[in-house]
Write an enzyme that holds these catalytic residues in place. Structure first.
Site, PDB file in Angstrom:
ATOM      1  N   CYS A 103      -2.506  -6.404  -7.058  1.00 54.33           N
ATOM      2  CA  CYS A 103      -1.230  -5.867  -7.554  1.00 54.33           C
ATOM      3  C   CYS A 103      -0.529  -5.023  -6.494  1.00 54.33           C
ATOM      4  CB  CYS A 103      -1.474  -5.061  -8.813  1.00 54.33           C
ATOM      5  SG  CYS A 103      -2.443  -6.008 -10.006  1.00 54.33           S
ATOM      6  N   HIS A 398       4.425  -7.733 -15.530  1.00 52.61           N
ATOM      7  CA  HIS A 398       3.773  -7.428 -14.256  1.00 52.61           C
ATOM      8  C   HIS A 398       3.222  -8.690 -13.612  1.00 52.61           C
ATOM      9  CE1 HIS A 398       0.995  -5.840 -11.386  1.00 52.61           C
ATOM     10  NE2 HIS A 398      -0.071  -5.896 -12.152  1.00 52.61           N
ATOM     11  N   CYS A 428      -1.769   0.740  -8.488  1.00 56.54           N
ATOM     12  CA  CYS A 428      -3.205   0.484  -8.461  1.00 56.54           C
ATOM     13  C   CYS A 428      -3.427  -1.022  -8.367  1.00 56.54           C
ATOM     14  CB  CYS A 428      -3.864   1.038  -9.712  1.00 56.54           C
ATOM     15  SG  CYS A 428      -3.144   0.399 -11.233  1.00 56.54           S
TER      16      CYS A 428
END
Lengths: 441, 284
Positions: A103, A398, A428
């Site tokens: 990510c 996301h 994160c």
């Protein structure tokens, strides 16, 4: 500079310099197996790049580089970014490379491009990321793969047959990529649930973060905040995960998922709403030197000041999988002589509402700050009204690798609107990593 | 003790077949002989197969549990003799202690020596130790192990069980990993180890031997835990494991680990908290 420097060298700008964020383009993010179910990573990235090219008149332009990546990637997409650029309206002479840092991918690509601009190695570049959980690669069963590879290596017909004798009916079952840490066997949500339990993060606090994310994103759409940051794609004009009418009462009715392993008596608090859903999408951000932007009459929204990446031992150490930003931020603050309170905007990737709440709780905890971060004083708290003011991942969704390239221009535009100021980005990532950055306008 | 030098490794399938089909005379004392297999060379391709099943990385050091692959056929050869006091089929691994001075290297000539030791009563049957020494070309022991096997209901001389205290790993409350043990792991480990003990490969046979169903090989669970600790310990160490309760395949188990003074502690436990495996690893 020694006096013998050539005139060519003296014409160079003073280095290092701060890279400028010029603008951005992304496609709306779509919930998995929905609007973008038939689009590949390359389709979405090409489309997002072409939108950026159109917005800033970059057709045929040779940029310094395009750095992008995807987390879930087909093996045929080994050169995903290069293939996307070749299919876009950018000059085919624009070099590219692929990066994968879960990510953190497209915040890291933004840092990489910004650093090359800072060093004068390039004048302009695009950082981007894309992910699809709908058009995901499906692998053949590991045993079947080994049998087929052994057959492929065999040099004689007899050898091929001998290798193929290893075929078994059970090997037909394919392996579908799961959002699971290979070394722990736990889904990211299960890791986050452990961390939430360890820090005693309440269900209500998580739902409050969630409602704020949806309401802030809805309001930002209403005032046209994303008009120059987004291009419609496959019929979508907004992130279709957005629930503008989210309320605490409504969220309270959802059943929790992600039971924390090792906490048999702790109530599960994480729901489908206060965890980000699987999403498809792509995002791009254009970075450049101030000179490059000025030559083209392009705006400078903000500058990249600094960045830091941290990693934690979540495998055998006792740190949470998604807690690396808690370590990265204080190191970056220290280097820049700043405190946690010295920011006008805080852009925290909401992997799970509980993740950012656990990070905030850790920074307020003197024991954590002393023992884990080596700080005499805790970092403390900050004004939550400055957190994710135009929504974040819980509302937008996301697509893993696209998140940094969504957040960087969002913060840059917020700073530009305000006229001046400083913002903090924190993301994160799987594998116990975290990428953080400071922008200023 | 007499030494019998073998000119090749015994074939395990044949040994199991013989053990299942032939009547045993079942002596009451252990054979006073040692089996020696000289000129053993570790094969890189077989290690790769083993790595794939146990989770080690291919091409790294030879896994510390791998020499057991060399020793096991010799152990079986001893234990399937008609005169051996305990029957081999259905035998359960209770404990395994490995002391490694250095990892063996692929291709180097090794001598593997195995003998039986310490036949003793167990609260529910009998147990015996099989002791292995792996020596290099200079006749230096580089790897040794003591495997304790148990047979339910078997008679034994009224001897005290092995006295060494069991490992007592100190780990935290939170699992570091959740493992889903695949249902076919017994078959896959049998394919690389040759250990086709029916309790690992056939559900009905496993039940006939008093198991709840097929169970994972103890040495696979030990290997899997050591693979999880790869890179965290030195090349010379002692790793002591007690197999408290069989791990069913399929099932879910939790791995707990903790860095200890001079090594690592680890446990495999069921989600309900029952201990499966206790491990201590101490660097030399």
């Amino acid at each position: 500079m020694p006096p013998t420097s050539s005139s060519a060298a003296s014409s160079r700008p003073t280095l290092p310099r701060r890279a400028a964020i010029v603008g951005a383009n992304r496609i709306p993010f779509a919930r998995s197996n929905g609007a973008y179910a038939r689009a590949s990573n390359q389709d979405m990235l090409t489309s997002a790049l072409d939108g950026l090219v159109a917005r800033f008149g970059l057709a045929g332009e040779r940029l310094g580089e395009v750095a992008a990546g995807a987390v879930l990637k087909h093996s045929r997409d080994f050169n995903l970014t290069r293939e996307s650029v070749l299919g876009s309206r950018l000059s085919a002479a624009t070099p590219t490379y692929d990066v994968q840092q879960a990510c953190g991918t497209s915040l890291q690509t933004a840092v990489l491009v910004a650093n090359k601009i800072a060093l004068g190695q390039i004048e302009s570049g695009i950082a981007a990321g894309v992910d699809t959980t709908s058009d995901a690669p499906i692998e053949v069963n590991d045993e079947l793969r080994r049998v087929l590879l052994a057959a492929n290596r065999a040099k004689s017909t007899a050898g091929v047959l001998k290798a193929l004798a290893g075929l078994r009916p059970g090997q037909i079952v394919p392996e579908i990529p799961a959002n699971r840490e290979p070394r722990t066997g736990m889904a990211m949500g299960e890791h986050a649930a452990q961390t939430a339990a360890a820090w005693g993060i309440s269900r209500t606090a998580q739902d409050e973060i969630t409602v704020a994310s949806h309401q802030n994103l809805a309001a930002a759409y209403e005032r046209g905040f994303f008009d120059d940051l987004m291009t419609p794609y496959l019929g979508l004009t907004r992130d279709n995960n957005l629930r503008a009418d989210s309320t605490l009462e409504g969220l309270a009715k959802l059943k929790p998922v992600f039971k924390p392993a090792g906490y048999p008596d702790t109530e599960a608090t994480m729901t489908a709403a206060n965890s980000t859903p699987l999403t498809d999408g792509a995002a791009t951000v254009l970075l450049a030197s101030d000179e490059w932007a000025a030559e083209r009459n392009l705006p400078v929204l903000a500058h990249v000041v600094d960045a830091e990446t941290a990693a934690v031992d979540y495998v055998h150490g006792d740190e949470g999988l998604l807690m690396a930003p808690a370590y990265a931020v204080p190191r970056m603050l220290e280097r820049n002589g700043l405190t946690l309170q010295d920011f006008d905007f805080y852009e925290f990737h909401e992997a799970f509402a509980s993740t950012i709440l656990a990070t905030f709780a850790a920074w307020e905890d003197p024991i954590f700050c002393k023992e884990r971060l080596g700080l005499d004083e805790p970092l403390g708290s900050f004004d939550r009204a400055k957190l994710n003011v135009v929504g974040s991942s819980l509302a937008t969704g996301h697509p893993f690798a696209a998140t940094g390239a969504r957040i960087v221009p969002t913060l840059a535009k917020l700073l530009h609107e305000k006229g001046s100021g400083r913002g903090l980005i924190s993301i994160c990532a799987a594998g116990g990593q975290g990428v953080v950055a400071i922008l200023e306008a | 003790m007499t030494v019998e030098t073998l000119d090749g490794p015994p074939t395990l399938g044949v040994l199991y077949g013989r053990a299942l089909l032939t009547a045993r005379s079942g002596g009451s004392t252990l054979p006073d002989r040692r089996l020696d297999l000289p000129g053993v060379r570790i094969d890189a391709s077989l290690v790769a197969d083993y790595d794939h099943v146990c989770g080690f990385s291919v091409g790294g050091v030879v896994p510390p549990t791998y020499p057991h692959m060399l020793a096991f056929p010799l152990q079986m050869r001893l234990m399937t003799d008609r005169e051996f006091p305990l029957p081999a089929p259905g035998m359960v691994h209770l404990r395994n202690v490995i002391t490694q001075q250095r990892p063996p290297e692929v291709g180097e000539p090794l001598r593997v020596a195995v003998h039986a030791d310490h036949l003793a009563a167990h609260p529910k049957g009998a147990q015996v130790d099989l002791v292995t020494a792996v020596t290099d070309a200079d006749d230096v022991e580089i790897w040794g192990s003591r495997s304790t096997y148990f047979v339910r209901g078997a008679p034994a001389p009224d001897d005290e069980p092995s006295a060494a205290p069991e490992p007592d790993p100190q780990v935290g409350r939170l699992p570091h990993a959740v493992w889903r043990i695949p249902g076919d792991i017994g078959r896959r480990y049998a394919a690389v180890s040759g250990d086709v003990n029916p309790i690992h490969v056939n559900g009905l046979a496993a039940k006939a031997f008093g198991m709840p169903g097929t169970i994972a090989h103890g040495m696979w669970t030990k290997a899997r835990v050591l693979a999880a600790l790869a890179g965290r310990h030195g090349p010379a160490f002692t790793v002591d494991v007690v197999f408290k309760a069989p791990v069913r395949a399929p099932s879910k188990v939790y791995l707990h680990t903790a860095e200890a003074d001079g090594g690592w502690d680890a446990k495999l436990v069921s989600p309900k908290g029952k201990d499966h495996l206790l491990l201590t690893l101490r660097d030399a």
